[in-house]
Design an enzyme around this catalytic site. Structure first.
Site, PDB file in Angstrom:
ATOM      1  N   HIS A  64     -12.071 100.083  55.796  1.00 55.31           N
ATOM      2  CA  HIS A  64     -12.815  99.116  54.979  1.00 55.31           C
ATOM      3  C   HIS A  64     -13.841  98.318  55.783  1.00 55.31           C
ATOM      4  O   HIS A  64     -14.603  97.542  55.206  1.00 55.31           O
ATOM      5  CB  HIS A  64     -11.841  98.148  54.294  1.00 55.31           C
ATOM      6  CG  HIS A  64     -11.310  97.105  55.219  1.00 55.31           C
ATOM      7  ND1 HIS A  64     -10.369  97.390  56.191  1.00 55.31           N
ATOM      8  CD2 HIS A  64     -11.630  95.805  55.360  1.00 55.31           C
ATOM      9  CE1 HIS A  64     -10.112  96.291  56.880  1.00 55.31           C
ATOM     10  NE2 HIS A  64     -10.861  95.318  56.394  1.00 55.31           N
TER      11      HIS A  64
ATOM     12  N   HIS B  65     -18.291  94.816  56.431  1.00 53.74           N
ATOM     13  CA  HIS B  65     -17.002  94.678  55.738  1.00 53.74           C
ATOM     14  C   HIS B  65     -17.213  95.079  54.287  1.00 53.74           C
ATOM     15  O   HIS B  65     -17.935  94.404  53.555  1.00 53.74           O
ATOM     16  CB  HIS B  65     -16.515  93.234  55.839  1.00 53.74           C
ATOM     17  CG  HIS B  65     -15.094  93.056  55.448  1.00 53.74           C
ATOM     18  ND1 HIS B  65     -14.680  93.072  54.138  1.00 53.74           N
ATOM     19  CD2 HIS B  65     -13.988  92.870  56.204  1.00 53.74           C
ATOM     20  CE1 HIS B  65     -13.368  92.889  54.106  1.00 53.74           C
ATOM     21  NE2 HIS B  65     -12.923  92.762  55.340  1.00 53.74           N
TER      22      HIS B  65
END
Length: 165
Positions: A69, A84
């Site tokens: 992620h 992110h």
């Protein structure tokens, strides 16, 4: 630009392009205080229009989180960036993510880093908004300019212009 005296290096300007297609907003608009209060550093965020993440700079992959992620990058000038994808996406434990790079890989602007299923993120994460953070502000950054747009295109739209000490 003047040269600094006594062997110090000249400032370098890093032009950072959008890592994801979509709407670019200020980091203060991210609905998570870790990002919006700049605890991790200065930056922008992208509300993604698709599920592809590319390198916004030429550099090296420092880290790909095990859950895929987030990706950490470092440029030749020493600038460190964190991409992110979404908020609270660590809780998905990799579901809907595919990484195309690993730590130590050299990347060029536009190289594919990660793909993600936007629908899974919309359904299971807090938000799809994806911060792009300069994580070593104090060490290397002299100045940051931000550019906001409704339709950023990866590898084309400049979102941060950073003067590195």
């Amino acid at each position: 630009m003047l040269k600094k005296l006594f062997g110090k290096k000249e400032s370098v300007v890093e032009r950072i392009t959008a890592p994801i297609n979509g709407k670019v907003v200020d980091i203060t608009e991210v609905p998570d205080p870790v990002f919006s209060q700049k605890m991790m550093g200065e930056g922008i965020a992208v509300e993604p229009s698709d599920g592809n993440v590319v390198s916004p700079v030429d550099g090296e992959v420092v880290q790909v989180f095990p859950t895929k992620h987030a990706v950490g990058l470092k440029t030749k000038s020493g600038l460190e960036l964190l991409i992110h994808i979404g908020l609270d996406t660590v809780n998905l434990d990799g579901e809907g993510f595919e990484a195309f790079v690993k730590a130590g890989d050299k990347v060029k602007r536009g190289d594919k880093l990660v793909s993600f299923d936007l629908e899974i993120i919309k359904e299971k994460a807090t938000s799809t908004i994806s911060p792009l953070i300069i994580t070593n502000m104090d060490e290397v950054v002299e100045n940051v300019e931000k550019e906001f747009t409704e339709n950023a295109k990866t590898s084309e739209t400049e979102v941060l212009i950073v003067t590195v000490k």
